[in-house]
Design a protein around this motif. Structure first.
Motif, PDB file in Angstrom:
ATOM      1  N   ASP A  20      22.418  39.387  19.775  1.00 38.39           N
ATOM      2  CA  ASP A  20      23.497  39.612  19.164  1.00 38.39           C
ATOM      3  C   ASP A  20      23.514  39.983  17.576  1.00 38.39           C
ATOM      4  O   ASP A  20      24.155  40.655  16.891  1.00 38.39           O
ATOM      5  N   THR A  21      22.371  38.967  17.192  1.00 43.34           N
ATOM      6  CA  THR A  21      22.302  39.257  15.804  1.00 43.34           C
ATOM      7  C   THR A  21      20.939  38.847  15.489  1.00 43.34           C
ATOM      8  O   THR A  21      20.198  37.835  16.258  1.00 43.34           O
ATOM      9  N   ILE A  22      20.048  39.493  14.352  1.00 42.10           N
ATOM     10  CA  ILE A  22      18.967  39.351  13.961  1.00 42.10           C
ATOM     11  C   ILE A  22      18.941  39.166  12.394  1.00 42.10           C
ATOM     12  O   ILE A  22      20.002  39.494  11.721  1.00 42.10           O
ATOM     13  N   PHE A  23      18.176  38.673  11.795  1.00 43.02           N
ATOM     14  CA  PHE A  23      17.685  38.433  10.383  1.00 43.02           C
ATOM     15  C   PHE A  23      16.629  38.897   9.826  1.00 43.02           C
ATOM     16  O   PHE A  23      15.721  38.616  10.563  1.00 43.02           O
ATOM     17  N   GLY A  24      16.634  39.680   8.732  1.00 44.58           N
ATOM     18  CA  GLY A  24      15.507  40.164   8.276  1.00 44.58           C
ATOM     19  C   GLY A  24      15.502  40.931   7.005  1.00 44.58           C
ATOM     20  O   GLY A  24      16.565  40.568   6.220  1.00 44.58           O
ATOM     21  N   PHE A  25      14.434  41.479   6.477  1.00 48.99           N
ATOM     22  CA  PHE A  25      14.248  42.182   5.356  1.00 48.99           C
ATOM     23  C   PHE A  25      13.363  43.331   5.705  1.00 48.99           C
ATOM     24  O   PHE A  25      12.276  43.303   6.320  1.00 48.99           O
ATOM     25  N   PRO A  26      13.788  44.713   5.521  1.00 48.87           N
ATOM     26  CA  PRO A  26      12.952  45.712   5.785  1.00 48.87           C
ATOM     27  C   PRO A  26      11.681  46.004   4.631  1.00 48.87           C
ATOM     28  O   PRO A  26      11.723  45.345   3.808  1.00 48.87           O
ATOM     29  N   GLY A  27      10.959  46.826   5.315  1.00 48.08           N
ATOM     30  CA  GLY A  27       9.770  47.395   4.761  1.00 48.08           C
ATOM     31  C   GLY A  27       9.254  48.617   5.275  1.00 48.08           C
ATOM     32  O   GLY A  27       9.599  49.054   6.449  1.00 48.08           O
ATOM     33  N   GLY A  28       8.188  49.345   4.712  1.00 52.05           N
ATOM     34  CA  GLY A  28       7.969  50.554   5.021  1.00 52.05           C
ATOM     35  C   GLY A  28       7.410  50.626   6.467  1.00 52.05           C
ATOM     36  O   GLY A  28       7.602  51.501   7.351  1.00 52.05           O
ATOM     37  N   VAL A  29       6.573  49.567   7.149  1.00 53.29           N
ATOM     38  CA  VAL A  29       5.940  49.582   8.544  1.00 53.29           C
ATOM     39  C   VAL A  29       7.166  49.324   9.361  1.00 53.29           C
ATOM     40  O   VAL A  29       6.915  49.742  10.710  1.00 53.29           O
ATOM     41  N   ILE A  30       8.295  48.818   9.007  1.00 49.90           N
ATOM     42  CA  ILE A  30       9.313  48.481  10.243  1.00 49.90           C
ATOM     43  C   ILE A  30      10.392  49.541   9.833  1.00 49.90           C
ATOM     44  O   ILE A  30      11.675  49.181  10.328  1.00 49.90           O
ATOM     45  N   ILE A  31      10.429  50.492   9.031  1.00 50.46           N
ATOM     46  CA  ILE A  31      11.423  51.238   8.940  1.00 50.46           C
ATOM     47  C   ILE A  31      12.029  51.956  10.053  1.00 50.46           C
ATOM     48  O   ILE A  31      13.403  52.289  10.431  1.00 50.46           O
TER      49      ILE A  31
END
Length: 567
Positions: A20-31
């Motif tokens: 139900d919850t994830i924690f992260g930070f985006p970038g080009g390869v996972i857009i």
């Protein structure tokens, strides 16, 4: 069924696992993954540093018992998460960490933001994967969640090349996961259970030595039943706090380097040590040849490699703690003509001795009037929260004072980096716990040094309305190292003086949080009460504690646990 993109399959797999919850930070390869997550019901927290993402997922897992999930981009995004992965690995916390990777055709070509994260994390993950074929994506994700939470839990890393994420895949029906090379042994051997219980019957000075495995296996009730049935005194590791009620008369608190006098003495003088979900860490044993020298050792652990690794074991029981403790309780209940009360009476002289040690040298500190003692701050937090708060900590003196003076009566209310000792853990872990339990009181007990390691996560707490409370024990030192310098290096405080420390109250306000400060002892309780009354905002409390206060008891490095420095 028509094919779907790898990104859609990724989100479907998370939903299938109940995430139900994830924690992260985006970038080009996972857009592409972020684009799909935006269309789902999964809450996606944008942290301010990837280390914070993994710590937050870790705190979520420790508090809830569910597998935490983090999503990091490639290159520096992945490497920034390594400290969080190693933290979870040392403490056996179930995580699945997804990292982005450059397209398969570019792997090995030093492409932009390429790094061999599988190779880097191999020593600090339970297992890790590089998904090299589109058809392996869904089975790998399913297997990752299974591995993270089964057997001895731990972090799993799944590295996702960009072209795998954008490829078209089938979404097969879920099947039971069977792995020929991975079959955790959950049920105890009946013969070993009988040997262990018979050893308990024959003992005169038994001790239950309890670790984090009891919490991870949700076996605190079974442990409490065994302790109260037999009236055996209990001591817990740092990771085991809350596995047995801290206010129970049988509890002697924590053992080890900063453990209680009674806990260390009773282990040293015991004739039977019953280790449940603990691993005989060096901070617990001290000098090995002096550790419980006269005791027969029973060791219950799901990981066979942990048994007799540091301390030779007489009765090994490879099993899940919950199953083993259930079997032990059943053995005592099934013995015809056996008087359990007689067994409790048999241990009465031993309990009297343990209680005498506890009364002679309780956990204590010297009251110095209006000077704020950190122990007093912890005691006041314990009293005003009724012991019901979820407590996370940073690492150092703040961590040890919290472990000593907050009495944990429930499991999963204590979140602290044990094995790795990671500064900067507490704040993001508190955010993760608050996401798991929005209505709970969550408090990060911090030092002025360690809080600055990940203080940027105040912005995350503000953005997602997680009203965590931060209690900073501020002494303008890196306190634990300073303590060692005071005791063993003639007060040469090399590199431990925090000459420049921010105004934490004003810094809190800059992040949109409430900032409170106590400079005298009489101000401590009003500040904590005000913080607890603020239900809808992050609160930072700055306590100006005595600068050179030390954590006692303390066992010097290389010493026996009976060689404690006391207050």
């Amino acid at each position: 069924m028509s094919k779907i993109t790898g990104a859609k399959a990724f989100v479907k797999c998370l939903q299938e696992e109940g995430v139900d919850t994830i924690f992260g930070f985006p970038g080009g390869v996972i857009i592409d993954l972020y684009d799909e997550l935006a269309n789902s019901s999964i809450k996606n927290l944008l942290v301010r540093h990837e280390q914070g993402a993994v710590h937050a997922a870790d705190g979520y897992a420790r508090a809830s018992g569910r597998t935490g999930v983090a999503l990091l981009t490639s290159g520096p995004g992945a490497t920034n998460g390594v400290t969080g992965i190693a933290t979870a690995y040392m403490d056996s916390i179930p995580l699945v960490v997804f990292t982005g990777q450059v397209p398969r055709a570019l792997i090995g070509n030093d492409a932009f933001q390429e790094v061999d994260i599988v190779g880097i994390t191999r020593p600090c993950t339970k297992h890790n994967y590089l998904v090299s074929n589109p058809e392996d994506l869904i089975p790998t994700i399913r297997e990752a969640f299974y591995l993270a939470s089964s057997g001895r839990p731990g972090p799993i890393l799944v590295d996702l090349p960009k072209d795998i994420i954008s490829s078209m895949v089938d979404f097969p029906e879920r099947e039971e996961i069977r792995m020929r090379t991975y079959q955790p042994h959950v049920e105890p051997h009946p013969g070993q259970i009988a040997k262990a219980c018979q050893a308990i019957v024959e003992a005169k000075r038994p001790v239950l030595y309890v670790g984090g495995g009891v919490i991870l296996s949700n076996s605190n009730e079974e442990l409490t039943e065994l302790a109260e049935k037999t009236q055996i005194p209990v001591t817990m590791t740092l990771m085991g706090l809350g596995a047995f009620p801290g206010t129970n008369p049988l509890s002697m608190g924590m053992l080890g380097m900063h453990g209680s006098y009674a806990a260390n003495m009773m282990v040293a003088k015991s004739d039977l040590l019953i280790a449940v979900g603990a691993r005989f860490d060096d901070r617990i044993t001290g000098r090995l040849d002096k550790f419980a020298p006269d005791a027969k050792v029973i060791h219950i652990d799901i990981d066979p490699t942990s048994i007799s690794k540091n301390v030779v074991v007489d009765i090994p029981i490879v099993a899940d703690c919950k199953h083993a403790l259930t079997a032990m309780n059943a053995w005592f209940n099934s013995q015809k003509g056996f008087d359990i009360n007689a067994l409790a009476e048999q241990y009465q002289p031993w309990r009297n001795q343990v209680n005498e040690w506890n009364e002679k040298h309780p956990l204590a500190y010297i009251d110095e009037g209006e000077i704020i003692k950190p122990q007093f701050v912890i005691e006041t937090i314990d009293r005003l929260t009724g012991g019901d708060a979820i407590i996370s900590t940073e690492v150092g003196q703040n961590q040890m004072w919290a472990a000593q003076f907050y009495r944990f009566n429930k499991p999963r209310h204590w979140l602290s980096s044990g094995g790795l000792g990671t500064m900067g853990f507490g704040l993001p872990a508190a955010i993760g716990a608050q996401m798991a339990f929005p209505d709970a009181t969550v408090i990060d007990i911090a030092g002025d040094g360690s809080i600055q390691m990940n203080i940027q996560e105040l912005a995350t707490a503000k953005q997602y309305n997680t009203p965590v409370k931060v209690a900073i024990l501020n002494n303008n030192y890196l306190g634990m190292v300073r303590q060692w310098q005071e005791l063993f290096y003639d007060k040469r405080y090399a590199g431990t003086v925090m000459e420049v420390t921010p105004d934490f109250v004003e810094l809190a306000k800059a992040y949109g949080a409430a900032g409170l400060r106590a400079k005298t002892k009489s101000e401590v309780e009003p500040v904590i009460k005000e913080a607890l009354a603020i239900k809808d905002r992050v609160v930072v409390m700055d306590f100006a504690i005595k600068r050179e206060e030390c954590v006692f008891p303390m066992v010097p490095a290389g010493g026996a646990t009976t060689e404690m420095l006391l207050v």
